[in-house]
Design an enzyme around this catalytic site. Structure first.
Site, PDB file in Angstrom:
ATOM      1  N   GLY A  43       0.773  -1.237   0.000  1.00  0.00           N
ATOM      2  CA  GLY A  43       0.000   0.000   0.000  1.00  0.00           C
ATOM      3  C   GLY A  43       0.802   1.284   0.000  1.00  0.00           C
ATOM      4  O   GLY A  43       0.350   2.295  -0.521  1.00  0.00           O
ATOM      5  N   ASP A  99       0.503   3.359   4.259  1.00  0.00           N
ATOM      6  CA  ASP A  99      -0.505   4.116   3.524  1.00  0.00           C
ATOM      7  C   ASP A  99      -1.567   4.710   4.441  1.00  0.00           C
ATOM      8  O   ASP A  99      -1.913   5.869   4.345  1.00  0.00           O
ATOM      9  CB  ASP A  99      -1.151   3.243   2.421  1.00  0.00           C
ATOM     10  N   ASP A 102      -5.714   2.571  10.301  1.00  0.00           N
ATOM     11  CA  ASP A 102      -7.134   2.254  10.451  1.00  0.00           C
ATOM     12  C   ASP A 102      -7.361   1.722  11.871  1.00  0.00           C
ATOM     13  O   ASP A 102      -7.493   2.499  12.813  1.00  0.00           O
ATOM     14  CB  ASP A 102      -7.530   1.266   9.347  1.00  0.00           C
ATOM     15  N   LYS A 130      -7.623   7.390   9.694  1.00  0.00           N
ATOM     16  CA  LYS A 130      -9.078   7.450   9.845  1.00  0.00           C
ATOM     17  C   LYS A 130      -9.426   7.948  11.235  1.00  0.00           C
ATOM     18  O   LYS A 130      -8.853   7.489  12.227  1.00  0.00           O
ATOM     19  CB  LYS A 130      -9.692   6.071   9.627  1.00  0.00           C
ATOM     20  N   PHE A 151     -14.116   3.648   3.396  1.00  0.00           N
ATOM     21  CA  PHE A 151     -13.137   2.851   2.675  1.00  0.00           C
ATOM     22  C   PHE A 151     -12.654   3.609   1.443  1.00  0.00           C
ATOM     23  O   PHE A 151     -13.433   3.979   0.578  1.00  0.00           O
ATOM     24  CB  PHE A 151     -13.710   1.485   2.284  1.00  0.00           C
ATOM     25  N   VAL A 152     -11.351   3.841   1.387  1.00  0.00           N
ATOM     26  CA  VAL A 152     -10.780   4.636   0.285  1.00  0.00           C
ATOM     27  C   VAL A 152      -9.807   3.797  -0.545  1.00  0.00           C
ATOM     28  O   VAL A 152      -9.221   2.836  -0.041  1.00  0.00           O
ATOM     29  CB  VAL A 152     -10.065   5.897   0.818  1.00  0.00           C
ATOM     30  N   ASP A 158      -5.599  -0.230  -2.069  1.00  0.00           N
ATOM     31  CA  ASP A 158      -6.368  -1.167  -2.887  1.00  0.00           C
ATOM     32  C   ASP A 158      -7.683  -1.578  -2.246  1.00  0.00           C
ATOM     33  O   ASP A 158      -7.882  -1.420  -1.038  1.00  0.00           O
ATOM     34  CB  ASP A 158      -5.560  -2.446  -3.097  1.00  0.00           C
ATOM     35  N   ARG A 164      -4.947   0.384  -7.098  1.00  0.00           N
ATOM     36  CA  ARG A 164      -3.707   0.980  -6.581  1.00  0.00           C
ATOM     37  C   ARG A 164      -3.150   2.035  -7.540  1.00  0.00           C
ATOM     38  O   ARG A 164      -2.474   2.961  -7.131  1.00  0.00           O
ATOM     39  CB  ARG A 164      -2.634  -0.092  -6.373  1.00  0.00           C
TER      40      ARG A 164
HETATM   41  P1  IMP Z   1      -4.997  -1.440  10.303  1.00  0.00           P
HETATM   42  O1  IMP Z   1      -4.124  -2.586  10.702  1.00  0.00           O
HETATM   43  O2  IMP Z   1      -6.458  -1.721  10.518  1.00  0.00           O
HETATM   44  O3  IMP Z   1      -4.572  -0.104  10.848  1.00  0.00           O
HETATM   45  O4  IMP Z   1      -4.975  -1.384   8.737  1.00  0.00           O
HETATM   46  C1  IMP Z   1      -3.918  -0.977   8.036  1.00  0.00           C
HETATM   47  C2  IMP Z   1      -3.913  -1.588   6.654  1.00  0.00           C
HETATM   48  O5  IMP Z   1      -5.227  -1.910   6.207  1.00  0.00           O
HETATM   49  C3  IMP Z   1      -3.374  -0.572   5.712  1.00  0.00           C
HETATM   50  O6  IMP Z   1      -1.993  -0.714   5.557  1.00  0.00           O
HETATM   51  C4  IMP Z   1      -4.153  -0.860   4.441  1.00  0.00           C
HETATM   52  O7  IMP Z   1      -3.460  -1.803   3.650  1.00  0.00           O
HETATM   53  C5  IMP Z   1      -5.458  -1.464   4.899  1.00  0.00           C
HETATM   54  N1  IMP Z   1      -6.563  -0.475   4.918  1.00  0.00           N
HETATM   55  C6  IMP Z   1      -7.169   0.079   5.983  1.00  0.00           C
HETATM   56  N2  IMP Z   1      -8.138   0.940   5.625  1.00  0.00           N
HETATM   57  C7  IMP Z   1      -8.139   0.953   4.278  1.00  0.00           C
HETATM   58  C8  IMP Z   1      -8.897   1.672   3.289  1.00  0.00           C
HETATM   59  O8  IMP Z   1      -9.795   2.499   3.567  1.00  0.00           O
HETATM   60  N3  IMP Z   1      -8.591   1.406   2.004  1.00  0.00           N
HETATM   61  C9  IMP Z   1      -7.625   0.526   1.630  1.00  0.00           C
HETATM   62  N4  IMP Z   1      -6.876  -0.158   2.503  1.00  0.00           N
HETATM   63  C10 IMP Z   1      -7.127   0.057   3.819  1.00  0.00           C
HETATM   64 MG    MG Z   2      -4.247  -3.248   1.519  1.00  0.00          MG
END
Ligand code: IMP
Ligand code: MG
Length: 178
Positions: A43, A99, A102, A130, A151-152, A158, A164
């Site tokens: 990402g 990237d 979340d 977020k 979701f972006v 992706d 991407r």
């Molecule tokens: P986390 O572990 O939930 O913080 O998620 C991080 C990973 O989830 C990021 O590196 C992204 O690859 C993916 N991700 C989280 N939210 C999004 C989104 O809105 N769009 C695309 N990928 C996301």
């Molecule tokens: Mg991803």
């Protein structure tokens, strides 16, 4: 591809303007030091390429590959490191690039793992964050943009490995997210 977006949040010029600012701040904060960027694949690829060319410091690049999403729009909470050997971070100034922040699971797991390898300093830089309550606490030292909990895709991000290559960042139409 662009038709699959409900709306565009940041177009390419807006992203690049923000990267100019972040890179200037990083170059200032690490002045006279060597920086080791650790990019979280896939990402952060596009973000990493554009950001690192704006940083005016001696710089090393390493990449880490993790999986936590398995193609879905929600995190599984489990972070799997896809390589056996970690980059050599001992005594280095480490900047982890990702990237998007979340739930926080991915960056918390990566940070924890790298901390055990004896870096001199460790900071986190994310393009997007977020606005939501994180499942794991992680602070971004450098942040591109704060966004709502939607979701972006695009600019490296992706949905099921697609979008991407979109030059902008946008919200995917709800009916396309399963
Ligand atoms: P986390 O572990 O939930 O913080 O998620 C991080 C990973 O989830 C990021 O590196 C992204 O690859 C993916 N991700 C989280 N939210 C999004 C989104 O809105 N769009 C695309 N990928 C996301
Ligand atoms: Mg991803």
């Amino acid at each position: 591809m662009q038709d699959d977006l409900e709306r565009v949040l940041f177009d390419e010029p807006a992203i690049l303007r923000r990267l100019d600012e972040i890179a200037a701040q990083i170059s200032k904060d690490y002045a006279r030091k060597e920086l080791t960027v650790i990019a979280v694949l896939n990402g952060s690829l596009v973000f990493m390429a554009d950001l690192m060319r704006r940083i005016q410091l001696p710089l090393r690049l390493d990449c880490l590959s993790v999986a936590s999403y398995h193609g879905k729009a929600q995190t599984s909470g489990e972070v799997i490191f896809k390589q056996i050997a970690l980059p050599d971070v001992q005594d280095r100034h480490i900047l982890i690039l990702d990237d998007i922040l979340d739930s926080g699971h991915t960056l918390a797991a990566i940070r924890e793992k790298l901390e055990t390898a004896g870096p001199r300093t460790i900071k986190v830089c994310v393009l997007l964050s977020k606005k939501k309550r994180r499942e794991r606490a992680v602070d971004a030292d450098y942040l591109g943009f704060e966004i709502e909990d939607e979701f972006v895709v695009g600019y490296g991000l992706d949905y099921d490995e697609r979008y991407r290559n979109l030059p902008c960042i946008g919200v995917l139409r709800k009916e396309l997210v399963k």
